[in-house]
Design a protein around this motif. Sequence first.
Motif, PDB file in Angstrom:
ATOM      1  N   TYR A 159       0.859  -1.183   0.000  1.00  0.00           N
ATOM      2  CA  TYR A 159       0.000   0.000   0.000  1.00  0.00           C
ATOM      3  C   TYR A 159       0.896   1.235   0.000  1.00  0.00           C
ATOM      4  O   TYR A 159       2.110   1.155   0.251  1.00  0.00           O
ATOM      5  CB  TYR A 159      -0.927   0.006   1.227  1.00  0.00           C
ATOM      6  CG  TYR A 159      -0.199  -0.187   2.546  1.00  0.00           C
ATOM      7  CD1 TYR A 159       0.339   0.902   3.249  1.00  0.00           C
ATOM      8  CD2 TYR A 159      -0.033  -1.460   3.093  1.00  0.00           C
ATOM      9  CE1 TYR A 159       1.016   0.718   4.435  1.00  0.00           C
ATOM     10  CE2 TYR A 159       0.646  -1.650   4.284  1.00  0.00           C
ATOM     11  CZ  TYR A 159       1.164  -0.558   4.966  1.00  0.00           C
ATOM     12  OH  TYR A 159       1.834  -0.748   6.144  1.00  0.00           O
ATOM     13  N   PHE A 173      -4.952   2.057  -0.469  1.00  0.00           N
ATOM     14  CA  PHE A 173      -5.059   0.626  -0.739  1.00  0.00           C
ATOM     15  C   PHE A 173      -5.196   0.433  -2.249  1.00  0.00           C
ATOM     16  O   PHE A 173      -5.819   1.250  -2.933  1.00  0.00           O
ATOM     17  CB  PHE A 173      -6.274   0.041  -0.020  1.00  0.00           C
ATOM     18  CG  PHE A 173      -6.219   0.168   1.474  1.00  0.00           C
ATOM     19  CD1 PHE A 173      -5.611  -0.802   2.246  1.00  0.00           C
ATOM     20  CD2 PHE A 173      -6.768   1.273   2.110  1.00  0.00           C
ATOM     21  CE1 PHE A 173      -5.556  -0.683   3.628  1.00  0.00           C
ATOM     22  CE2 PHE A 173      -6.727   1.403   3.492  1.00  0.00           C
ATOM     23  CZ  PHE A 173      -6.116   0.423   4.250  1.00  0.00           C
ATOM     24  N   LEU A 186     -13.094  -2.027   0.025  1.00  0.00           N
ATOM     25  CA  LEU A 186     -12.221  -2.164   1.191  1.00  0.00           C
ATOM     26  C   LEU A 186     -13.047  -2.604   2.384  1.00  0.00           C
ATOM     27  O   LEU A 186     -14.034  -1.962   2.741  1.00  0.00           O
ATOM     28  CB  LEU A 186     -11.547  -0.814   1.477  1.00  0.00           C
ATOM     29  CG  LEU A 186     -10.767  -0.699   2.800  1.00  0.00           C
ATOM     30  CD1 LEU A 186      -9.564  -1.643   2.793  1.00  0.00           C
ATOM     31  CD2 LEU A 186     -10.334   0.752   3.022  1.00  0.00           C
ATOM     32  N   TRP A 188     -12.511  -2.925   6.197  1.00  0.00           N
ATOM     33  CA  TRP A 188     -11.574  -2.577   7.278  1.00  0.00           C
ATOM     34  C   TRP A 188     -12.389  -2.211   8.511  1.00  0.00           C
ATOM     35  O   TRP A 188     -13.600  -1.962   8.414  1.00  0.00           O
ATOM     36  CB  TRP A 188     -10.607  -1.485   6.845  1.00  0.00           C
ATOM     37  CG  TRP A 188     -11.207  -0.114   6.585  1.00  0.00           C
ATOM     38  CD1 TRP A 188     -12.381   0.186   5.972  1.00  0.00           C
ATOM     39  CD2 TRP A 188     -10.618   1.139   6.939  1.00  0.00           C
ATOM     40  NE1 TRP A 188     -12.562   1.543   5.911  1.00  0.00           N
ATOM     41  CE2 TRP A 188     -11.495   2.161   6.496  1.00  0.00           C
ATOM     42  CE3 TRP A 188      -9.437   1.504   7.565  1.00  0.00           C
ATOM     43  CZ2 TRP A 188     -11.226   3.510   6.685  1.00  0.00           C
ATOM     44  CZ3 TRP A 188      -9.165   2.846   7.739  1.00  0.00           C
ATOM     45  CH2 TRP A 188     -10.042   3.842   7.306  1.00  0.00           C
ATOM     46  N   TYR A 223      -7.128  -5.588   7.421  1.00  0.00           N
ATOM     47  CA  TYR A 223      -8.107  -5.306   6.370  1.00  0.00           C
ATOM     48  C   TYR A 223      -8.154  -6.471   5.392  1.00  0.00           C
ATOM     49  O   TYR A 223      -7.264  -7.324   5.356  1.00  0.00           O
ATOM     50  CB  TYR A 223      -7.755  -4.004   5.621  1.00  0.00           C
ATOM     51  CG  TYR A 223      -6.524  -4.087   4.747  1.00  0.00           C
ATOM     52  CD1 TYR A 223      -6.619  -4.328   3.370  1.00  0.00           C
ATOM     53  CD2 TYR A 223      -5.236  -3.938   5.279  1.00  0.00           C
ATOM     54  CE1 TYR A 223      -5.491  -4.408   2.564  1.00  0.00           C
ATOM     55  CE2 TYR A 223      -4.105  -4.024   4.487  1.00  0.00           C
ATOM     56  CZ  TYR A 223      -4.238  -4.247   3.128  1.00  0.00           C
ATOM     57  OH  TYR A 223      -3.108  -4.326   2.325  1.00  0.00           O
ATOM     58  N   ASP A 251      -4.986  -9.070   0.824  1.00  0.00           N
ATOM     59  CA  ASP A 251      -4.443  -8.245  -0.249  1.00  0.00           C
ATOM     60  C   ASP A 251      -3.253  -8.982  -0.876  1.00  0.00           C
ATOM     61  O   ASP A 251      -2.241  -9.220  -0.202  1.00  0.00           O
ATOM     62  CB  ASP A 251      -3.998  -6.908   0.348  1.00  0.00           C
ATOM     63  CG  ASP A 251      -3.459  -5.937  -0.676  1.00  0.00           C
ATOM     64  OD1 ASP A 251      -3.191  -6.341  -1.818  1.00  0.00           O
ATOM     65  OD2 ASP A 251      -3.288  -4.751  -0.322  1.00  0.00           O
ATOM     66  N   ASN A 254       0.283  -7.456  -0.331  1.00  0.00           N
ATOM     67  CA  ASN A 254       0.789  -7.224   1.020  1.00  0.00           C
ATOM     68  C   ASN A 254       1.221  -8.549   1.629  1.00  0.00           C
ATOM     69  O   ASN A 254       0.405  -9.456   1.805  1.00  0.00           O
ATOM     70  CB  ASN A 254      -0.304  -6.565   1.858  1.00  0.00           C
ATOM     71  CG  ASN A 254       0.189  -6.122   3.234  1.00  0.00           C
ATOM     72  OD1 ASN A 254       1.191  -6.603   3.737  1.00  0.00           O
ATOM     73  ND2 ASN A 254      -0.552  -5.212   3.848  1.00  0.00           N
TER      74      ASN A 254
END
Length: 538
Positions: A159, A173, A186, A188, A223, A251, A254
């Motif tokens: 990110y 993001f 998203l 989160w 998230y 993600d 990530n």
Amino acid sequence: MLRLLLLATCAWAAAGPLEAQPAPKPLASARQADRELRLDLQAGDYVRGRAEAAPDASDLVLLGPADETIRTFRGSDRGVGFSFVAERPGPYRLGWKARAAKGTITATSIVHRADQPRAGDRAGPAPLPSARLRTLQADLQRGGGTQAFWREVVDGGGYLAEPTEGGQVRVTFLWRGTPDTRSVHLNWPVWAPRMDDNAFEHLAGSDVWYRTVLVPPGTRLTYQLAPDAPIGADAPRSERRDALVAVSQTDPLNRKLWPADPALGRFDRYSVVELEGAPPLRFAEPRPDAPRGATQPFDLTSAALAQRYSAVLYRPPGPPSAAPLPLLIVFDADRYLERIEATTILDNMIAQGAIPPVAAVFVANPSAETRASHLACNPKFSDFLADELIPAVRSRLPVTREAAQVIAAGASYGGLAAACAALHRPDAVGAVLSQSGSFWWAPGGGEGPAGSDSEPNWVARAFAARERAPLRFYLNAGVLEAGSGIRDSTRTLRDVLRAKGYNVVHEEFAGGHDDLAWQETFPRGLIALIGSKTVVSP
């Protein structure tokens, strides 16, 4: 499994404006099986359903075309809802995790991808909030590509994090889309009052989808990202949430994931934002030099509530104590045992001398319905704790008979229940450890931000109206919990308690309504209430 419990305490935004389309075409009739439901699916099919099981067989496992485990749906003795999207064609199987389980598994609807709504055009893209994205846009306009950008993103953690002049951090993001990408959302731990607040934008002429938010320095949060959620234009919020659950995943850009267990798949783990300055997780990692306490599950049928409860008793490491042990009562047992890893935290804190040896009992929720009714400041539940649970613990361990040494602890509704246990039964509970307590709650208020149907801050008003009792408090809330009413209602409770002369430690952390944040603050609350320090440094 983990995502379902987190979604139960958070509100997730759903799709943005959608094109007017006919209603999705579900199955003509439900498909049902007792032990295993088999479905032949096309790529993109969106499946929703529910399973009813015996109390000890509530976990449901989804297997893919190659018999691979895709995800686990965790429910309660009332059953479990499920939703998922088939990523490739072939046979899928839904079955009970316990092979001897009995129950009914029903697919109530299957919507093919061609019948799912597509996100409509927005009124117009907003100016790019990220300086790095503006640079990329200029490169694209000169004929460049995105390959170097994506390499930079992966190397940078997945990110973008850019400081602002106001002292906050602008976190962007990202999702690398394809020509077929319809939408990205998203998920989160921050309340989103509008359904499209968490929808990504598409950078025209590229494969870049993005969503930018402002967070405080030192933020740590988890998230997931939800690509191509099959969300209906006019669907209720609960149905939109189910559509996000169906596709929410880690993600792929990530590498920092939580929980650390690699056996969990991408649907059952979370990606982590951890900005510079995030406080260390001092006690969360197992230490080989820390003796481990023992755990013992037991069941207890409450006469006050006419309800069977399951609990887990924690016995501190070392020889049996000659003196009575302080007692920690923790709500939402699954949350604290499986994700916050409270027993590891207790082992480490005791080994390092941060707190004295302490006994703990982790109380599980029989169902989502009982959680909502019993933890919501229910006097009968407080009586159950004082008159039934604590005596049951004393019959198994030498724990204190002094209310001052009994701590009630929990997060969200559990934090509310901890404060209400002390409010209703100060003769049995003398200290409160509340993490992001749902103090927006009021009788008849319903779910959501405070004051939706009745006057908020009922707990604060109740403490203000009663004589001061010998109670101590540790209260915290996330800076990013302002929109849900949790941050401000916690501040109100703090002010009322201090005005009444109570001993209150209050903190605000850089995060949201998040188990990972509570893993950090749980030991701080213990130190504040029974540790060597009377005040926790911010």
